[in-house]
Design a protein around this motif. Structure first.
Motif, mmCIF file in Angstrom:
data_model
loop_
_atom_site.group_PDB
_atom_site.id
_atom_site.type_symbol
_atom_site.label_atom_id
_atom_site.label_comp_id
_atom_site.label_asym_id
_atom_site.label_seq_id
_atom_site.Cartn_x
_atom_site.Cartn_y
_atom_site.Cartn_z
ATOM 1 N N GLU A 288 45.492 35.182 48.591
ATOM 2 C CA GLU A 288 46.530 35.191 48.062
ATOM 3 C C GLU A 288 47.186 35.798 46.928
ATOM 4 N N ASP A 289 48.404 36.130 46.745
ATOM 5 C CA ASP A 289 48.603 37.150 46.177
ATOM 6 C C ASP A 289 49.634 36.523 44.756
ATOM 7 N N GLU A 290 50.034 35.304 44.383
ATOM 8 C CA GLU A 290 50.368 35.128 43.221
ATOM 9 C C GLU A 290 49.141 34.713 42.678
ATOM 10 N N ARG A 291 49.631 35.695 41.540
ATOM 11 C CA ARG A 291 47.866 35.643 40.695
ATOM 12 C C ARG A 291 47.741 34.310 40.016
ATOM 13 N N GLU A 292 48.394 33.878 39.785
ATOM 14 C CA GLU A 292 48.392 32.806 38.663
ATOM 15 C C GLU A 292 47.806 31.990 39.499
ATOM 16 N N LEU A 293 48.567 31.261 40.132
ATOM 17 C CA LEU A 293 47.644 30.132 41.542
ATOM 18 C C LEU A 293 46.261 31.121 41.876
ATOM 19 N N ALA A 294 46.334 31.790 42.116
ATOM 20 C CA ALA A 294 45.209 32.484 41.926
ATOM 21 C C ALA A 294 44.138 32.604 41.589
ATOM 22 N N GLU A 295 44.237 32.716 40.199
ATOM 23 C CA GLU A 295 43.341 32.831 39.075
ATOM 24 C C GLU A 295 42.459 30.793 39.143
ATOM 25 N N GLU A 296 43.924 30.115 39.483
ATOM 26 C CA GLU A 296 44.098 28.483 38.865
ATOM 27 C C GLU A 296 43.252 27.635 39.937
ATOM 28 N N ILE A 297 43.204 28.532 41.548
ATOM 29 C CA ILE A 297 42.326 28.632 42.133
ATOM 30 C C ILE A 297 40.159 28.513 42.223
ATOM 31 N N ARG A 298 40.758 29.808 41.598
ATOM 32 C CA ARG A 298 39.152 30.213 41.373
ATOM 33 C C ARG A 298 38.466 29.101 40.246
ATOM 34 N N LEU A 299 39.340 28.933 39.388
ATOM 35 C CA LEU A 299 38.550 28.160 38.314
ATOM 36 C C LEU A 299 38.319 26.622 38.917
ATOM 37 N N GLU A 300 39.550 25.911 39.526
ATOM 38 C CA GLU A 300 38.955 24.779 39.907
ATOM 39 C C GLU A 300 37.922 24.553 41.060
ATOM 40 N N LEU A 301 37.653 25.811 42.212
ATOM 41 C CA LEU A 301 36.659 25.691 43.147
ATOM 42 C C LEU A 301 35.564 25.898 42.081
ATOM 43 N N GLN A 302 35.750 26.666 41.302
ATOM 44 C CA GLN A 302 33.874 27.127 41.096
ATOM 45 C C GLN A 302 33.303 26.164 40.345
ATOM 46 N N ALA A 303 34.401 25.657 39.040
ATOM 47 C CA ALA A 303 34.126 24.096 38.531
ATOM 48 C C ALA A 303 33.106 23.385 39.105
ATOM 49 N N SER A 304 33.798 23.062 40.162
ATOM 50 C CA SER A 304 33.738 22.380 41.880
ATOM 51 C C SER A 304 31.416 23.116 42.176
ATOM 52 N N GLY A 305 31.689 24.243 41.468
ATOM 53 C CA GLY A 305 30.273 24.582 41.811
ATOM 54 C C GLY A 305 30.069 26.014 43.114
ATOM 55 N N HIS A 306 31.218 26.359 43.496
ATOM 56 C CA HIS A 306 31.516 27.285 44.560
ATOM 57 C C HIS A 306 31.841 28.510 43.929
ATOM 58 N N GLN A 307 31.267 29.560 45.105
ATOM 59 C CA GLN A 307 31.396 31.379 44.256
ATOM 60 C C GLN A 307 33.018 31.903 45.053
ATOM 61 N N VAL A 308 33.625 32.386 44.884
ATOM 62 C CA VAL A 308 34.822 32.602 44.812
ATOM 63 C C VAL A 308 35.084 33.501 44.865
ATOM 64 N N GLN A 309 35.617 34.492 46.046
ATOM 65 C CA GLN A 309 36.383 35.458 46.030
ATOM 66 C C GLN A 309 37.555 36.119 46.023
ATOM 67 N N LEU A 310 38.071 36.459 45.593
ATOM 68 C CA LEU A 310 39.635 36.747 45.636
ATOM 69 C C LEU A 310 40.476 38.209 45.711
ATOM 70 N N SER A 311 41.760 37.610 47.324
ATOM 71 C CA SER A 311 41.731 38.939 47.805
ATOM 72 C C SER A 311 43.778 38.962 47.139
ATOM 73 N N GLU A 312 44.274 40.153 47.374
ATOM 74 C CA GLU A 312 45.878 39.676 47.412
ATOM 75 C C GLU A 312 46.985 40.426 48.479
ATOM 76 N N THR A 313 46.220 41.123 49.407
ATOM 77 C CA THR A 313 46.886 41.901 51.159
ATOM 78 C C THR A 313 45.827 41.363 51.887
ATOM 79 N N VAL A 314 46.374 41.048 53.284
ATOM 80 C CA VAL A 314 46.476 41.220 54.648
ATOM 81 C C VAL A 314 45.460 41.774 54.454
ATOM 82 N N ASP A 315 44.816 42.936 54.433
ATOM 83 C CA ASP A 315 43.611 44.268 55.124
ATOM 84 C C ASP A 315 42.454 44.301 54.280
ATOM 85 N N ASP A 316 42.715 43.392 52.288
ATOM 86 C CA ASP A 316 41.318 43.184 52.188
ATOM 87 C C ASP A 316 41.245 41.904 52.170
#
Length: 243
Positions: free
Chosen positions: A27-55
């Protein structure tokens, strides 16, 4: 650039190594990506973020239990990640998120190999619920083919054959049959189907499950018999393994 470089945003690494199933969020919208990361981590998941198709593609190839991929990534279509993975035989479940809300766009997302499609804006709790529904599919998510008796499903080509003959299924019918084929000879309740296939989080008063199961039955067995999917009285349905 993959993930975030400031504060808690660690590039190309899982942000909570002791947590549960790893989820890759592209997800390249950083604020949304961070919100998703925090919510998933709160549910016990590991989370990795990427911003581009290649990465995102590189990170997906390195391993994840579920992918969450935005359609538009710096002007590129995130569906290309899923299409490439499916072409390589990688069947990691993928949830597509997008502001593109038309039926045609949702169908495009599913045809590209996506397993679910969530339209922006959405409640972040619904995204987590959908991710966890994909995780519940079980440890065989990386299989590229499923076979139960005379039925064979190709998860890459998105095709189904019965006794060697192709069956034309709509996206929801395909998802419904996949759910059954991952659970041969196991009783599946209507509540399970509503939650895991339709992503309903409450017991809706609807006959959508019975209607769709009926449609699927007619395509699997045009003769009108119930060779494959049978009713379990007052409980739900079962896919016969010996067909």
């Amino acid at each position: 650039m993959s993930s975030f470089e400031d504060g808690p945003r660690q590039a190309n690494r899982w942000t909570d190594a002791h947590a549960g199933s790893p989820v890759l969020v592209v997800e390249d919208e950083r604020e949304l990506a961070e919100e998703i990361r925090l919510e998933l981590q709160a549910s016990g998941h590991q989370v990795q973020l990427s911003e581009t198709v290649d990465d995102g593609l590189r990170a997906a190839r390195s391993g994840a239990a579920v992918l969450v991929i935005d359609r538009m990534l710096h002007g590129e279509d995130g569906l290309s990640i899923i299409e490439t993975l499916r072409g390589e035989g990688n069947a990691t479940p993928a949830l597509v998120i997008s502001a593109l809300s038309s039926v045609d766009e949702r169908i495009n997302g599913l045809k590209a190999g996506g397993d679910d499609y969530l339209v922006k804006p959405f409640d972040i709790r619904e995204l987590t619920a959908r991710v966890e529904a994909l995780l519940r599919r079980g440890g065989d998510a990386r299989q590229t083919r499923l076979q139960v008796g005379a039925l064979e499903m190709d998860l890459v080509e998105r095709t189904v054959q019965r006794d060697g003959k192709l069956i034309d299924l709509l996206p929801r019918e395909f998802a419904l049959l996949e759910y059954f084929m991952r659970r041969p000879d196991r009783i599946v309740t209507r509540a399970m189907l509503l939650e895991d296939v339709w992503n309903f989080k409450f017991m809706a008063q609807t006959n959508v499950v019975d209607v769709q199961v009926g449609n699927l039955r007619r395509k699997l067995d045009p003769s009108g018999g119930r060779r494959f999917i049978v009713n379990i009285r007052a409980v739900g349905f079962k896919l016969n393994a010996d067909t």
